[in-house]
Design an enzyme around this catalytic site. Structure first.
Site, PDB file in Angstrom:
ATOM      1  N   GLU A 212     -70.941  -3.945 -79.664  1.00 58.17           N
ATOM      2  CA  GLU A 212     -70.823  -3.446 -79.216  1.00 58.17           C
ATOM      3  C   GLU A 212     -71.309  -1.727 -79.404  1.00 58.17           C
ATOM      4  O   GLU A 212     -70.682  -0.496 -79.146  1.00 58.17           O
ATOM      5  CB  GLU A 212     -68.851  -2.750 -79.009  1.00 58.17           C
ATOM      6  CG  GLU A 212     -68.580  -3.942 -77.861  1.00 58.17           C
ATOM      7  CD  GLU A 212     -67.848  -5.394 -78.406  1.00 58.17           C
ATOM      8  OE1 GLU A 212     -69.174  -5.665 -79.651  1.00 58.17           O
ATOM      9  OE2 GLU A 212     -66.817  -6.228 -77.925  1.00 58.17           O
TER      10      GLU A 212
ATOM     11  N   ASP B   3     -66.084  -4.536 -83.091  1.00 49.02           N
ATOM     12  CA  ASP B   3     -66.067  -4.998 -80.950  1.00 49.02           C
ATOM     13  C   ASP B   3     -63.825  -5.076 -80.678  1.00 49.02           C
ATOM     14  O   ASP B   3     -63.876  -4.876 -81.046  1.00 49.02           O
ATOM     15  CB  ASP B   3     -66.197  -7.007 -81.590  1.00 49.02           C
ATOM     16  CG  ASP B   3     -65.319  -7.535 -82.523  1.00 49.02           C
ATOM     17  OD1 ASP B   3     -65.088  -5.917 -83.480  1.00 49.02           O
ATOM     18  OD2 ASP B   3     -64.476  -8.437 -82.297  1.00 49.02           O
ATOM     19  N   GLU B   4     -64.336  -5.296 -78.990  1.00 53.33           N
ATOM     20  CA  GLU B   4     -63.146  -5.788 -78.540  1.00 53.33           C
ATOM     21  C   GLU B   4     -62.172  -4.366 -78.766  1.00 53.33           C
ATOM     22  O   GLU B   4     -61.229  -4.523 -78.468  1.00 53.33           O
ATOM     23  CB  GLU B   4     -62.931  -7.117 -78.385  1.00 53.33           C
ATOM     24  CG  GLU B   4     -63.824  -7.577 -78.382  1.00 53.33           C
ATOM     25  CD  GLU B   4     -63.603  -9.475 -78.704  1.00 53.33           C
ATOM     26  OE1 GLU B   4     -63.402 -10.160 -77.648  1.00 53.33           O
ATOM     27  OE2 GLU B   4     -62.460  -9.481 -79.505  1.00 53.33           O
ATOM     28  N   VAL B   5     -62.347  -3.095 -78.195  1.00 54.05           N
ATOM     29  CA  VAL B   5     -61.817  -1.827 -77.732  1.00 54.05           C
ATOM     30  C   VAL B   5     -60.605  -1.895 -76.971  1.00 54.05           C
ATOM     31  O   VAL B   5     -62.071  -2.499 -75.838  1.00 54.05           O
ATOM     32  CB  VAL B   5     -61.968  -0.573 -78.529  1.00 54.05           C
ATOM     33  CG1 VAL B   5     -61.243   0.235 -78.808  1.00 54.05           C
ATOM     34  CG2 VAL B   5     -62.698  -0.851 -80.508  1.00 54.05           C
TER      35      VAL B   5
ATOM     36  N   HIS C 112     -59.367  -4.665 -82.911  1.00 55.66           N
ATOM     37  CA  HIS C 112     -58.449  -5.522 -83.928  1.00 55.66           C
ATOM     38  C   HIS C 112     -57.995  -5.188 -85.825  1.00 55.66           C
ATOM     39  O   HIS C 112     -58.196  -5.586 -87.036  1.00 55.66           O
ATOM     40  CB  HIS C 112     -59.775  -6.153 -84.561  1.00 55.66           C
ATOM     41  CG  HIS C 112     -60.356  -7.394 -83.299  1.00 55.66           C
ATOM     42  ND1 HIS C 112     -59.246  -8.607 -82.979  1.00 55.66           N
ATOM     43  CD2 HIS C 112     -61.753  -7.307 -82.893  1.00 55.66           C
ATOM     44  CE1 HIS C 112     -60.137  -9.117 -82.043  1.00 55.66           C
ATOM     45  NE2 HIS C 112     -61.408  -8.457 -81.283  1.00 55.66           N
TER      46      HIS C 112
END
Lengths: 685, 685
Positions: free
Chosen positions: A369, A317-319, A254
């Protein structure tokens, strides 16, 4: 026995009366969050023009301005310009033992006691933080009566269930100006939330000025960012209201906005430009280069000086790992360090970052995460995944926050958020010590679909029920009571300057281009935006620069009308179609809807913003007609013919499909009427 | 002859079509004030996200900020966050020859020309003042269409009819905070008014800081006043918007507030305290003591430095002379100076004051009463008495301003203000030279019954029609067109931040204490406050410290619903009771009102602010029922029985009486239905 029976009956009746009176008096106390203990008294304290406040004990600046804000809000709510009598005795006496610390700490004593009698009120608290909460309770107690404004006599002893009760503002996807943040901080204080989590960077914009790395906002914000002075102003404003400010700079994913000015930080060569739509993107920081940590060292040192709170959020988050997978140097690094997968690489990154954060005397916070056994137990995990994830962390010794179920952007009804209990499921099985590691939660206002104009309506009043979940005893779960109280508190919030109800009117006027929007309001009252991620974030959706001015942007996330109508239908069907009062009201609604399209249609045609709503408006009319026919069958005590039912249910199926991003929320209760069609009670298979 | 007839008929039809098409295109142009010349073109200019503005010629700061404000307002109106394309050609080109003077002058060139085609718009003006007016016109032209926001192609050549178009704010009776003044200045600019007349002192408060005489506000303002910095801020804000600021310090009457701190200025011994109600009071300056003029010399010197405009208003109205009559020294002075009456004494005072004002290089303005042959012809007379008074002054060589008929506090309907023509009656008979002395006019917002919460609704949208009367050609008088355009402009004004429509909703919620105010709104939509001075100002009325939170304070001065309903009744009766469409609509309204009291009553009982409205709510229901009965007689083509008529007309008489300060505005049209009762057309005596 006769005597006994009468005695019993009297007892039953008087119990009923007591229960009713208590429930009435409970209903009258439109408090949200509901305090830990409420003991109704008798009588009421009149709020007159000579109402005044005295403060003993601490006289810190913070409580001083809190009292001023309290008086301003009381004046707005009642319309009374207060003129305390010289020498008159104060109606509200406040005593706090200690003032606010210069930097507020997690877990401070927030308790207070408020006693109101017909002759005056007393508010006492160990800290001015508690006293401020008590003042908000007092404001919510003020009600209009046949004799004037008044606060009912009551004794309240209150304290929060969880010490961390936050609201996260994403200001990257759509920038939110300072004044909008401020009015929302006022709203948070009103419902006793105490953490503003400020999601300051993401793929779509970097929003906090760095003087060390000026290209972060210089190239990564499209000119929309907060200066350091503005950030200090917000922190002070929040502190005055008992709210801590936690910054989040989301890394290593992000993070596109970082790379616009500093592409060397990324795991793939640039150039980068800001993303203009939502989603999970590839751009990811390179955890294998020492230069990355040198950069972060300087940046985090600067930001931890700017933000005084003890906690510092690094996102995490969200890698998606695509840039890592396709970069041979990174692959070589992972291999040489014995890392099995991207999770290991991210854990390595997080450890490095955590050490930097710790060297700057802060505690690191990250999303689910970041949880990895290599990280110290001091960090805090914020869970968007759920209670299971939270319980896992707690068992391993990590503290946690729940955000799963509290995503305001998913457009859920208040009751669905309200039902999310941090201590449920896996969390319910934790040991007392583990349970203590669950510090509270945060609602999240992800900003894909909000502008300064409509953001308030996406947050309020639903955020108040999440605030209640995090403040009030676990036993406070009555949904009917919740809706009643939420509705009252919602009105109070508008007096603070929030526009969660009023903005819709302006937006409807814009769409219609006319002063008379009555038919448009009838329509807007029964639709809701699609839920979850139904609005999409692919190339076919408008980018974040586009105006958000359609009906989906204007309507409330939850339709009060539809909920109340569903309740009426419920009552009617449960009465065996005998409840005339309900039927009359149901008929009035159905007729209104049936006749609405004829009034609305000419307006829809004239406006490019409304044309897309024409099919739904027609379906609403058809639903109204179908519902009325269903009632006619009940009235004639005739079962509805199968062919009619089939036809109407096809209509219902069509009406339940989203159109223009909207859901017709009265389709389901009308379906119930049709399915029951003339047969009040089910009589077997 | 047959051919000729057909030819004629075709001509008539095509004329009708042309008239209709013109009226449609006129109706689409919701401009207020209507420009001097409007030539519709064909096509329209789309307002898209890439819309941009260029300025050539002058680039003074004032026009710069005007363009910025223009873009902000365009963005609010359309909801579009503008992102001009780099290198794209501007959609609107502005050229002004000259910038604003540091101090704006009376009679500056305010003209502009605006040409809009489907490919772009050009705005040219000799001054940036004219260009600003053109920008306001452009904003009013923006409309929603089936294809997007657009401005219709048009050529406008515009200039004001009168050079002085003002709005007076009384800030003494109720203090009006800076931010409220600012949003009203925005509104004034939107309707091209160019004078803010600031009534800064009166019996109830002295509102402008004097550093020379600090007790003026120190003792005479109850802490509610503007500092000199705030005054400079307002002047700069107004100047940016092409608005001159004229201060008024009302002397020798209306001057109690001066005497609280400086009783020696009065004509009778003190002590004095601030008045807390309206009316004409005895307190009057002593015109016979030299110390009075020494005081005024210093005060006026200070204030004329603070206010840069060339004009300075000294009030001069409503001196009742009682203090003069009963003061022997004043009587002796009058005798020794050969003065016949108090008018002579006031003229003497005015002459002395005028000389002080003139020595400070200002032109004196005063109300009607200052007119006296001994005063120089340079002064300006502001007439609250009427065109006769104005004409008398003009004949004597004095310039004048009309305020008679423009008192917004009298709660007149817009049409009544609109009909007040400065050049009518005696003024119509003036010579051209004399006519030139009539400089324009000012609407007046006397502040007996306003607070920051409801003041906007007392000013707007009605003030826009007074602005039109003073700007547009004398021939612009169509009332239907006026109401259509006023309604559109009213919506635009709310985008500026004015609260003239939205405040009512908040106030109704406060009165009701509940979220559902639908029945209350039905009631509020058909009542108006009593007119003129019907609210009274004796000891029985609440003082100016009291809250203004009743229905009379919340409702709009003019009921749109009642006006539209009256129009429907008119159409229906003129059709000989044959117009079914009108009858259907009339029936819907009547049924709504008939059924409303049952819904509203429980709410009224619960609120001390609403209880007083119960009788009127019942009467509204009775009126609804009576109207429906009258329609039944029409439907049956039966004349209504005399006894029924008598009974219903008694009800009407009752319903027409004000209650709780409110008038039931639908009583009159329902009376028409009853009087016609079943007999569509009158058939002789």
């Amino acid at each position: 026995m006769r005597t006994f029976l009468i005695g019993s009956m009297l007892f039953v009746l008087s119990s009923l009366a007591a229960a009713q009176s208590q429930s009435q008096s409970q209903a009258q106390l439109n408090l949200m969050p509901m305090p830990a203990s409420v003991q109704p008294g008798s009588g009421q304290l009149a709020i007159t023009q000579s109402f005044s406040v005295s403060v003993t004990g601490v006289r810190g600046a913070s409580l001083g301005s809190a009292v001023e804000r309290f008086q301003d809000q009381l004046s707005r709510q009642t319309g009374i310009p207060f003129r305390p009598k010289a020498g008159g005795s104060p109606a509200l006496e406040i005593h706090a033992d200690r003032g606010l610390d210069a930097v507020q700490k997690l877990g401070e004593d927030e308790s207070y006691e408020l006693t109101v009698t017909d002759s005056g009120a007393k508010l006492t608290a160990p800290t001015s933080l508690g006293a401020m909460h008590g003042l908000e309770t007092f404001l919510q107690l003020v009600q209009i009566t046949p004799t004037g404004f008044a606060v009912p006599a009551v004794t309240i002893k209150d304290q929060p269930r969880f010490p961390w009760r936050g609201l996260m503002f994403d200001v990257s996807r759509h920038f939110i100006p300072i004044d909008v943040l401020k009015r929302n901080l006022d709203g948070m204080a009103a419902v006793k939330m105490n953490v503003m989590h400020w999601h300051l960077s993401d793929d779509q914009g970097f929003r906090a000025e760095s003087r060390v790395f000026p290209k972060l906002t210089g190239m990564g914000s499209a000119g929309q960012y907060y200066t350091q002075d503005e950030i200090r102003d917000i922190i002070a404003y929040a502190h005055d209201r008992g709210i801590r400010v936690i910054p989040e700079f989301d890394i290593p994913g992000h993070s596109t906005a970082w790379f616009v000015g500093y592409p060397e930080l990324a795991s793939a060569p640039g150039p980068y430009k800001l993303e203009r739509r939502g989603g999970v993107f590839d751009a990811t920081m390179d955890p294998t280069r020492e230069e990355t940590y040198k950069f972060l060292e300087k940046f985090i040192a600067e930001m931890t000086r700017l933000f005084p709170d003890a906690y510092f959020h690094i996102g995490g988050d969200e890698v998606n790992g695509k840039q890592w997978d396709s970069n041979p140097k990174i692959q070589a690094f992972m291999h040489s360090h014995g890392m099995k997968n991207n999770q290991d690489l991210q854990a390595y990154f997080n450890q490095r970052v955590q050490k930097i954060v710790a060297r700057n005397h802060k505690i690191m916070v990250g999303w689910d995460e970041v949880l990895h056994p290599d990280l110290p137990k001091t960090i805090i995990v914020q869970s968007w995944r759920g209670q299971e994830s939270l319980a896992t962390a707690a068992k391993q010794g990590y503290s946690g926050l729940l955000s799963y179920g509290y995503y305001l952007d998913l457009m859920w009804p208040a009751a669905r958020h309200y039902a999310i209990e941090p201590m449920s499921d896996a969390a319910a099985t934790l040991s007392p010590e583990e349970k203590n590691r669950i510090l509270g939660g945060e609602s999240c206002q992800w900003a894909e679909w909000v502008t300064p104009e409509n953001i308030d309506s996406h947050i309020w009043p639903r955020n108040a029920v999440i605030a209640e979940r995090l403040w009030s005893p676990q036993s406070v779960t009555d949904v009917t009571s919740m809706y009643t109280r939420m509705s009252a508190v919602s009105l109070d919030l508008e007096w603070l300057g929030l526009t969660h109800r009023s903005a819709r009117m302006h937006m409807l006027h814009r769409m219609a281009g006319t002063a008379d929007i009555s038919a448009l309001r009838v329509f807007a009252d029964v639709v809701e935006p699609v839920k979850d991620y139904g609005r999409g974030d692919d190339e076919s959706t408008p980018d974040f620069d586009a105006p958000l001015t359609h009906m989906i942007d204007a309507v409330y996330p939850e339709s009060d009308t539809a909920r109340q109508f569903a309740g009426l239908v419920q009552t009617y069907l449960q009465s065996g179609a005998k409840d005339q009062a309900s039927e009359t009201q149901i008929r009035a609604w159905l007729a209104l809807w049936r006749d609405n399209d004829a009034k609305l249609h000419p307006l829809l045609d004239q406006s490019f913003l409304l044309q897309e709503d024409a099919p739904l408006s027609q379906e609403l009319s058809a639903l109204g007609a179908a519902g009325l026919q269903a009632l006619d069958f009940f009235d004639k005590s005739q079962p509805a013919p199968g062919a009619w039912k089939t036809q109407q249910l096809a209509l219902i199926e069509q009406a339940k499909k989203p159109a223009a991003g909207l859901l017709l929320m009265v389709a389901a209760p009308i379906q119930q009427l049709i399915e029951a069609g003339g047969q009040p009670a089910k009589t077997g298979p």
